[in-house]
Design a protein around this motif. Structure first.
Motif: not given
Length: 119
Positions: A10-16, A19-23
């Motif tokens: 869940a933490l990895l999915a949140a980080i991805v 990062l995807g939203y910021r990109a």
């Protein structure tokens, strides 16, 4: 052990997702940049025709031109191009316009590297 794997996933999915939203947000083109790109494309490859400057009001150039027997009336917002305009536009009547031959309603009178305003 199973809860730890689930929490890390869940933490990895949140980080991805973050990062995807910021990109995605960084890659968005602003309306001003989109308009600058449109002017650059028309300036580089648009067809030239004669036009008549109808009015200049509130940083907007109103003009009309004829393409293949169809009269177009258009407006170009020029607040970012005021340095390219002469001081007094009241004496300007005939101008040149660059338009997209596939969409003649898409036109400009002035751009960063081209001006249809005649002296």
């Amino acid at each position: 052990m199973e809860y730890i794997s689930l929490a890390l996933g869940a933490l990895l999915a949140a980080i991805v997702a973050i990062l995807g939203y910021r990109a995605w947000k960084a890659s968005r083109v602003t309306p001003e940049e989109r308009e600058r790109q449109r002017r650059a494309a028309l300036s580089a490859s648009g067809k030239i025709s004669d036009a008549m400057l109808v009015e200049f009001r509130d940083n907007n150039l109103f003009y009309s031109y004829l393409v293949r027997g169809v009269e177009y009336t258009a407006c170009q917002e020029v607040s970012s191009l005021l340095d390219r305009l002469p001081g007094d536009l009241s004496s300007v009547g005939a101008v040149s316009v660059k338009y997209d031959p596939r969409n003649p309603a898409n036109s400009i009178v002035v751009a960063e590297r081209w001006s249809g305003l005649r002296n």
